[in-house]
Motif scaffolding. Sequence first.
Motif, PDB file in Angstrom:
ATOM      1  N   SER A 180       0.806  -1.211   0.000  1.00  0.00           N
ATOM      2  CA  SER A 180       0.000   0.000   0.000  1.00  0.00           C
ATOM      3  C   SER A 180       0.843   1.266   0.000  1.00  0.00           C
ATOM      4  CB  SER A 180      -0.933   0.011   1.214  1.00  0.00           C
ATOM      5  OG  SER A 180      -0.177   0.079   2.399  1.00  0.00           O
ATOM      6  N   SER A 181       2.148   1.137   0.144  1.00  0.00           N
ATOM      7  CA  SER A 181       2.958   2.346   0.284  1.00  0.00           C
ATOM      8  C   SER A 181       3.974   2.531  -0.836  1.00  0.00           C
ATOM      9  CB  SER A 181       3.698   2.304   1.625  1.00  0.00           C
ATOM     10  OG  SER A 181       4.609   1.232   1.624  1.00  0.00           O
ATOM     11  N   ASN A 182       3.751   1.877  -1.963  1.00  0.00           N
ATOM     12  CA  ASN A 182       4.727   1.998  -3.044  1.00  0.00           C
ATOM     13  C   ASN A 182       4.935   3.450  -3.472  1.00  0.00           C
ATOM     14  OD1 ASN A 182       5.443  -0.663  -3.154  1.00  0.00           O
ATOM     15  ND2 ASN A 182       3.962  -1.181  -4.733  1.00  0.00           N
ATOM     16  N   ILE A 183       3.910   4.291  -3.367  1.00  0.00           N
ATOM     17  CA  ILE A 183       4.052   5.693  -3.738  1.00  0.00           C
ATOM     18  C   ILE A 183       5.084   6.366  -2.841  1.00  0.00           C
ATOM     19  CG2 ILE A 183       2.855   7.903  -3.817  1.00  0.00           C
ATOM     20  CD1 ILE A 183       0.326   6.290  -4.613  1.00  0.00           C
ATOM     21  N   ALA A 184       5.108   5.995  -1.556  1.00  0.00           N
ATOM     22  CA  ALA A 184       6.027   6.617  -0.610  1.00  0.00           C
ATOM     23  C   ALA A 184       7.376   5.914  -0.563  1.00  0.00           C
ATOM     24  CB  ALA A 184       5.408   6.628   0.779  1.00  0.00           C
ATOM     25  N   SER A 185       7.523   4.806  -1.263  1.00  0.00           N
ATOM     26  CA  SER A 185       8.779   4.072  -1.256  1.00  0.00           C
ATOM     27  C   SER A 185       9.885   4.908  -1.877  1.00  0.00           C
ATOM     28  CB  SER A 185       8.634   2.755  -2.027  1.00  0.00           C
ATOM     29  OG  SER A 185       7.709   1.917  -1.384  1.00  0.00           O
ATOM     30  N   TYR A 186      11.119   4.600  -1.486  1.00  0.00           N
ATOM     31  CA  TYR A 186      12.271   5.297  -2.031  1.00  0.00           C
ATOM     32  C   TYR A 186      12.455   4.895  -3.494  1.00  0.00           C
ATOM     33  CZ  TYR A 186      17.086   6.668  -2.873  1.00  0.00           C
ATOM     34  OH  TYR A 186      18.217   7.227  -3.403  1.00  0.00           O
ATOM     35  N   THR A 187      12.521   5.862  -4.386  1.00  0.00           N
ATOM     36  CA  THR A 187      12.744   5.597  -5.811  1.00  0.00           C
ATOM     37  C   THR A 187      13.740   6.614  -6.339  1.00  0.00           C
ATOM     38  OG1 THR A 187      10.508   4.751  -6.117  1.00  0.00           O
ATOM     39  CG2 THR A 187      11.667   5.432  -8.091  1.00  0.00           C
ATOM     40  N   LYS A 188      14.641   6.134  -7.178  1.00  0.00           N
ATOM     41  CA  LYS A 188      15.605   7.032  -7.807  1.00  0.00           C
ATOM     42  C   LYS A 188      15.886   6.518  -9.221  1.00  0.00           C
ATOM     43  CE  LYS A 188      20.002   9.341  -7.214  1.00  0.00           C
ATOM     44  NZ  LYS A 188      20.905   9.867  -6.215  1.00  0.00           N
ATOM     45  N   THR A 189      15.908   7.425 -10.174  1.00  0.00           N
ATOM     46  CA  THR A 189      16.232   7.092 -11.553  1.00  0.00           C
ATOM     47  C   THR A 189      17.535   7.793 -11.904  1.00  0.00           C
ATOM     48  OG1 THR A 189      13.894   6.925 -12.125  1.00  0.00           O
ATOM     49  CG2 THR A 189      15.442   7.228 -13.952  1.00  0.00           C
ATOM     50  N   GLN A 190      18.454   7.035 -12.519  1.00  0.00           N
ATOM     51  CA  GLN A 190      19.703   7.666 -12.943  1.00  0.00           C
ATOM     52  C   GLN A 190      20.232   7.007 -14.207  1.00  0.00           C
ATOM     53  OE1 GLN A 190      22.337   7.531  -9.563  1.00  0.00           O
ATOM     54  NE2 GLN A 190      22.838   5.390  -9.818  1.00  0.00           N
ATOM     55  N   ASP A 191      20.813   7.840 -15.055  1.00  0.00           N
ATOM     56  CA  ASP A 191      21.483   7.349 -16.252  1.00  0.00           C
ATOM     57  C   ASP A 191      22.895   6.962 -15.871  1.00  0.00           C
ATOM     58  OD1 ASP A 191      19.331   7.716 -18.053  1.00  0.00           O
ATOM     59  OD2 ASP A 191      19.781   9.856 -18.150  1.00  0.00           O
ATOM     60  N   ILE A 233      16.220   2.404 -12.838  1.00  0.00           N
ATOM     61  CA  ILE A 233      15.120   2.837 -11.985  1.00  0.00           C
ATOM     62  C   ILE A 233      15.195   1.951 -10.750  1.00  0.00           C
ATOM     63  CG2 ILE A 233      12.633   3.164 -11.735  1.00  0.00           C
ATOM     64  CD1 ILE A 233      12.591   3.217 -14.885  1.00  0.00           C
ATOM     65  N   PHE A 234      15.597   2.556  -9.649  1.00  0.00           N
ATOM     66  CA  PHE A 234      15.818   1.856  -8.386  1.00  0.00           C
ATOM     67  C   PHE A 234      14.654   2.164  -7.459  1.00  0.00           C
ATOM     68  CE2 PHE A 234      17.208   1.857  -3.996  1.00  0.00           C
ATOM     69  CZ  PHE A 234      17.954   0.695  -3.885  1.00  0.00           C
ATOM     70  N   THR A 235      14.058   1.119  -6.893  1.00  0.00           N
ATOM     71  CA  THR A 235      12.957   1.304  -5.950  1.00  0.00           C
ATOM     72  C   THR A 235      13.176   0.415  -4.744  1.00  0.00           C
ATOM     73  OG1 THR A 235      11.430   1.744  -7.761  1.00  0.00           O
ATOM     74  CG2 THR A 235      10.444   1.182  -5.638  1.00  0.00           C
ATOM     75  N   HIS A 236      13.089   1.000  -3.552  1.00  0.00           N
ATOM     76  CA  HIS A 236      13.090   0.216  -2.323  1.00  0.00           C
ATOM     77  C   HIS A 236      11.662   0.259  -1.795  1.00  0.00           C
ATOM     78  CE1 HIS A 236      15.245  -1.006   1.637  1.00  0.00           C
ATOM     79  NE2 HIS A 236      14.068  -1.593   1.514  1.00  0.00           N
ATOM     80  N   ALA A 237      10.858  -0.734  -2.197  1.00  0.00           N
ATOM     81  CA  ALA A 237       9.467  -0.840  -1.762  1.00  0.00           C
ATOM     82  C   ALA A 237       9.453  -1.231  -0.294  1.00  0.00           C
ATOM     83  CB  ALA A 237       8.728  -1.872  -2.609  1.00  0.00           C
ATOM     84  N   GLY A 238       8.784  -0.452   0.487  1.00  0.00           N
ATOM     85  CA  GLY A 238       8.737  -0.704   1.927  1.00  0.00           C
ATOM     86  C   GLY A 238       9.620   0.250   2.713  1.00  0.00           C
ATOM     87  N   LEU A 239      10.496   0.972   2.030  1.00  0.00           N
ATOM     88  CA  LEU A 239      11.283   2.006   2.711  1.00  0.00           C
ATOM     89  C   LEU A 239      10.445   3.283   2.671  1.00  0.00           C
ATOM     90  CD1 LEU A 239      13.797   2.989   4.159  1.00  0.00           C
ATOM     91  CD2 LEU A 239      14.833   3.441   1.934  1.00  0.00           C
ATOM     92  N   THR A 240       9.644   3.456   3.705  1.00  0.00           N
ATOM     93  CA  THR A 240       8.691   4.554   3.769  1.00  0.00           C
ATOM     94  C   THR A 240       9.001   5.445   4.970  1.00  0.00           C
ATOM     95  OG1 THR A 240       7.166   3.325   5.179  1.00  0.00           O
ATOM     96  CG2 THR A 240       6.902   3.056   2.782  1.00  0.00           C
ATOM     97  N   PRO A 241       8.445   6.650   4.988  1.00  0.00           N
ATOM     98  CA  PRO A 241       8.679   7.553   6.114  1.00  0.00           C
ATOM     99  C   PRO A 241       8.217   6.995   7.462  1.00  0.00           C
ATOM    100  CG  PRO A 241       7.832   8.781   4.246  1.00  0.00           C
ATOM    101  CD  PRO A 241       7.735   7.313   3.897  1.00  0.00           C
ATOM    102  N   GLN A 242       7.407   5.940   7.470  1.00  0.00           N
ATOM    103  CA  GLN A 242       6.970   5.344   8.728  1.00  0.00           C
ATOM    104  C   GLN A 242       8.104   4.601   9.427  1.00  0.00           C
ATOM    105  OE1 GLN A 242       5.189   4.934   5.782  1.00  0.00           O
ATOM    106  NE2 GLN A 242       3.676   6.483   6.314  1.00  0.00           N
TER     107      GLN A 242
END
Length: 158
Positions: A11-22, A118-127
């Motif tokens: 439920s928190s994928n929107i708040a998960s840490y995401t970073k895109t880099q070339d 495109i790097f995503t840490h799903a579950g790494l949220t502000p909570q």
Amino acid sequence: MNQAKQINQESSNIASYTKTQDIQASPRELYEAVTTVPGIKGWWSHDVVAKSGDITVRFGEKNFQTLRLLQPSPDKKVVWEWIAQYFPVEGTTQTDEWVGTRVSFDIQANLDGSSTLIFTHAGLTPQLVCYDKCNAGWNHFLGSLKGYLEHGTGTPNS
């Protein structure tokens, strides 16, 4: 994974840490940097051990992360799932906040031979208590990954 973490992660994928880099490296080089012991040692930590598909990364004597590679797709996608961790953070006695969270490395090939990550840490949220520290850590280590691939030298934990 316990149900609370699974629900939180989904439920928190929107708040998960995401970073895109070339990154000026081929998809193959990027894939190997995040799936092999020599690659991970080049950008994340010098103390890395693989055993039966699990990778343990140590940061000093006590701190460690153990992750499992989940169905990697060569040159396209890598998913890590945290299965064990000891990472004390001020403000909590919990030392395994990442257990059950997942990191994905989505690798896109560019026409010039470089890659977009495109790097995503799903579950790494502000909570999570570690959020600020972990967010800063990923910023550092993703920069280290880029440096490792582009210049042959990253800034891993030593």
